[in-house]
Design a protein around this motif. Sequence first.
Motif, PDB file in Angstrom:
ATOM      1  N   ALA A 295       0.822  -1.213   0.000  1.00 27.59           N
ATOM      2  CA  ALA A 295       0.000   0.000   0.000  1.00 27.59           C
ATOM      3  C   ALA A 295       0.853   1.258   0.000  1.00 27.59           C
ATOM      4  O   ALA A 295       0.509   2.241  -0.675  1.00 27.59           O
ATOM      5  CB  ALA A 295      -0.941  -0.011   1.209  1.00 27.59           C
ATOM      6  N   LEU A 296       1.963   1.252   0.735  1.00 25.27           N
ATOM      7  CA  LEU A 296       2.774   2.462   0.865  1.00 25.27           C
ATOM      8  C   LEU A 296       3.732   2.658  -0.309  1.00 25.27           C
ATOM      9  O   LEU A 296       3.816   3.745  -0.882  1.00 25.27           O
ATOM     10  CB  LEU A 296       3.573   2.409   2.172  1.00 25.27           C
ATOM     11  CG  LEU A 296       2.780   2.540   3.473  1.00 25.27           C
ATOM     12  CD1 LEU A 296       3.719   2.443   4.666  1.00 25.27           C
ATOM     13  CD2 LEU A 296       2.002   3.838   3.528  1.00 25.27           C
ATOM     14  N   LEU A 297       4.452   1.616  -0.673  1.00 19.61           N
ATOM     15  CA  LEU A 297       5.517   1.770  -1.652  1.00 19.61           C
ATOM     16  C   LEU A 297       4.989   1.986  -3.070  1.00 19.61           C
ATOM     17  O   LEU A 297       5.625   2.684  -3.875  1.00 19.61           O
ATOM     18  CB  LEU A 297       6.439   0.548  -1.621  1.00 19.61           C
ATOM     19  CG  LEU A 297       7.197   0.320  -0.300  1.00 19.61           C
ATOM     20  CD1 LEU A 297       8.089  -0.901  -0.407  1.00 19.61           C
ATOM     21  CD2 LEU A 297       8.018   1.555   0.069  1.00 19.61           C
ATOM     22  N   LEU A 298       3.859   1.393  -3.388  1.00 24.75           N
ATOM     23  CA  LEU A 298       3.308   1.544  -4.730  1.00 24.75           C
ATOM     24  C   LEU A 298       2.322   2.695  -4.847  1.00 24.75           C
ATOM     25  O   LEU A 298       1.838   2.981  -5.944  1.00 24.75           O
ATOM     26  CB  LEU A 298       2.635   0.237  -5.174  1.00 24.75           C
ATOM     27  CG  LEU A 298       3.537  -1.003  -5.262  1.00 24.75           C
ATOM     28  CD1 LEU A 298       2.749  -2.200  -5.754  1.00 24.75           C
ATOM     29  CD2 LEU A 298       4.714  -0.736  -6.185  1.00 24.75           C
ATOM     30  N   ALA A 299       2.033   3.351  -3.723  1.00 25.05           N
ATOM     31  CA  ALA A 299       1.033   4.431  -3.732  1.00 25.05           C
ATOM     32  C   ALA A 299       1.406   5.588  -4.659  1.00 25.05           C
ATOM     33  O   ALA A 299       0.535   6.085  -5.393  1.00 25.05           O
ATOM     34  CB  ALA A 299       0.787   4.930  -2.311  1.00 25.05           C
ATOM     35  N   PRO A 300       2.649   6.082  -4.668  1.00 23.97           N
ATOM     36  CA  PRO A 300       2.960   7.214  -5.551  1.00 23.97           C
ATOM     37  C   PRO A 300       2.668   6.921  -7.023  1.00 23.97           C
ATOM     38  O   PRO A 300       2.054   7.741  -7.720  1.00 23.97           O
ATOM     39  CB  PRO A 300       4.456   7.449  -5.307  1.00 23.97           C
ATOM     40  CG  PRO A 300       4.693   6.931  -3.923  1.00 23.97           C
ATOM     41  CD  PRO A 300       3.798   5.743  -3.806  1.00 23.97           C
ATOM     42  N   LEU A 301       3.086   5.750  -7.494  1.00 27.53           N
ATOM     43  CA  LEU A 301       2.820   5.392  -8.884  1.00 27.53           C
ATOM     44  C   LEU A 301       1.329   5.200  -9.125  1.00 27.53           C
ATOM     45  O   LEU A 301       0.793   5.648 -10.153  1.00 27.53           O
ATOM     46  CB  LEU A 301       3.580   4.112  -9.243  1.00 27.53           C
ATOM     47  CG  LEU A 301       3.340   3.543 -10.649  1.00 27.53           C
ATOM     48  CD1 LEU A 301       3.739   4.562 -11.701  1.00 27.53           C
ATOM     49  CD2 LEU A 301       4.087   2.229 -10.835  1.00 27.53           C
ATOM     50  N   ALA A 302       0.657   4.551  -8.161  1.00 25.86           N
ATOM     51  CA  ALA A 302      -0.769   4.308  -8.316  1.00 25.86           C
ATOM     52  C   ALA A 302      -1.555   5.614  -8.391  1.00 25.86           C
ATOM     53  O   ALA A 302      -2.432   5.782  -9.248  1.00 25.86           O
ATOM     54  CB  ALA A 302      -1.279   3.448  -7.158  1.00 25.86           C
ATOM     55  N   MET A 303      -1.241   6.553  -7.508  1.00 27.09           N
ATOM     56  CA  MET A 303      -1.962   7.817  -7.498  1.00 27.09           C
ATOM     57  C   MET A 303      -1.636   8.656  -8.727  1.00 27.09           C
ATOM     58  O   MET A 303      -2.462   9.448  -9.200  1.00 27.09           O
ATOM     59  CB  MET A 303      -1.646   8.596  -6.221  1.00 27.09           C
ATOM     60  CG  MET A 303      -2.143   7.914  -4.954  1.00 27.09           C
ATOM     61  SD  MET A 303      -3.914   7.556  -4.988  1.00 27.09           S
ATOM     62  CE  MET A 303      -4.578   9.226  -5.022  1.00 27.09           C
ATOM     63  N   LEU A 304      -0.427   8.494  -9.253  1.00 29.55           N
ATOM     64  CA  LEU A 304      -0.046   9.194 -10.479  1.00 29.55           C
ATOM     65  C   LEU A 304      -0.944   8.763 -11.638  1.00 29.55           C
ATOM     66  O   LEU A 304      -1.252   9.562 -12.530  1.00 29.55           O
ATOM     67  CB  LEU A 304       1.419   8.904 -10.801  1.00 29.55           C
ATOM     68  CG  LEU A 304       2.044   9.672 -11.980  1.00 29.55           C
ATOM     69  CD1 LEU A 304       2.082  11.162 -11.676  1.00 29.55           C
ATOM     70  CD2 LEU A 304       3.439   9.142 -12.271  1.00 29.55           C
ATOM     71  N   LEU A 305      -1.375   7.501 -11.603  1.00 30.94           N
ATOM     72  CA  LEU A 305      -2.242   6.986 -12.652  1.00 30.94           C
ATOM     73  C   LEU A 305      -3.728   7.147 -12.326  1.00 30.94           C
ATOM     74  O   LEU A 305      -4.525   7.514 -13.192  1.00 30.94           O
ATOM     75  CB  LEU A 305      -1.936   5.501 -12.893  1.00 30.94           C
ATOM     76  CG  LEU A 305      -0.504   5.168 -13.344  1.00 30.94           C
ATOM     77  CD1 LEU A 305      -0.315   3.663 -13.401  1.00 30.94           C
ATOM     78  CD2 LEU A 305      -0.206   5.800 -14.694  1.00 30.94           C
ATOM     79  N   LEU A 306      -4.079   6.883 -11.070  1.00 33.10           N
ATOM     80  CA  LEU A 306      -5.490   6.896 -10.689  1.00 33.10           C
ATOM     81  C   LEU A 306      -6.046   8.304 -10.546  1.00 33.10           C
ATOM     82  O   LEU A 306      -7.225   8.537 -10.838  1.00 33.10           O
ATOM     83  CB  LEU A 306      -5.678   6.133  -9.370  1.00 33.10           C
ATOM     84  CG  LEU A 306      -5.498   4.621  -9.431  1.00 33.10           C
ATOM     85  CD1 LEU A 306      -5.556   4.020  -8.023  1.00 33.10           C
ATOM     86  CD2 LEU A 306      -6.575   3.986 -10.308  1.00 33.10           C
ATOM     87  N   GLY A 307      -5.221   9.246 -10.086  1.00 32.55           N
ATOM     88  CA  GLY A 307      -5.705  10.614  -9.906  1.00 32.55           C
ATOM     89  C   GLY A 307      -6.263  11.206 -11.193  1.00 32.55           C
ATOM     90  O   GLY A 307      -7.440  11.617 -11.240  1.00 32.55           O
ATOM     91  N   PRO A 308      -5.477  11.270 -12.269  1.00 36.06           N
ATOM     92  CA  PRO A 308      -6.006  11.795 -13.536  1.00 36.06           C
ATOM     93  C   PRO A 308      -7.169  10.958 -14.077  1.00 36.06           C
ATOM     94  O   PRO A 308      -8.084  11.505 -14.693  1.00 36.06           O
ATOM     95  CB  PRO A 308      -4.794  11.720 -14.474  1.00 36.06           C
ATOM     96  CG  PRO A 308      -3.610  11.767 -13.571  1.00 36.06           C
ATOM     97  CD  PRO A 308      -4.026  11.021 -12.336  1.00 36.06           C
TER      98      PRO A 308
END
Length: 231
Positions: free
Chosen positions: A176-189
């Motif tokens: 949850a923590l380590l992959l969050a930056p990449l995930a949010m980079l994709l999921l946010g937009p």
Amino acid sequence: MNELAFDGQNPDVGLLYNINDLARYAPGWLDRTVEFTGQYGLVAAMAVLLLVSWWRGARRQGDDAPSAVAGVVWAGLAALIAVLLNVPVRSLVQRPRPFADHQNLDVLLHGTSGFSFVSDRSAFTMAVGVGLFMVHRRAGLTGIALAMAEGFTRVFVGVHYPTDVIGGFALGTATALLLAPLAMLLLGPAMTALARTWAGALVRSAKPVRKAPVRGEPYPEPTACDKDLAA
């Protein structure tokens, strides 16, 4: 009840027996309740918590609603990814279930197969809890508490060692923590784009956010909705 021994006995095994002994001496109805709760109830509670968090994020976060919903979506995806990552971990470690190596365990959940390390359910539930914590602390703390309860039940029913549960917690948290930056980079937009479509009600606030005017500008005229609320 077995004493938690450290004199030559593996502490992991000693703690396993101590927790599992609670099942041995508990009344039958309590054993069945813990078994059902661990097998179905807590996972269902996690699903409800995700849905409620989604609703809160979409309805109460205003212009930040798509980002809040993206965080909730990531919490669910992180749980699934943690379970997938556990497949090679189990194949590498190949730790047998506790009841395969230790006698006199009160195994409540029969028919359980596969390797023991790490606990899928512990990884799944903790990933949800930690993922939600990054979006909404109260929901996240609730999720983490449910994950800890899930881990306890897995040892209670005799299908996991305590270190299987701890390993699951670590895997879920790391995912949850380590992959969050990449995930949010994709999921946010993606959620922002979805908010502009016919399905936008799923990810945007039901209440338009009225921003304070820049100094020197007049306040905007009240909307019809504002007038109705005032009346």
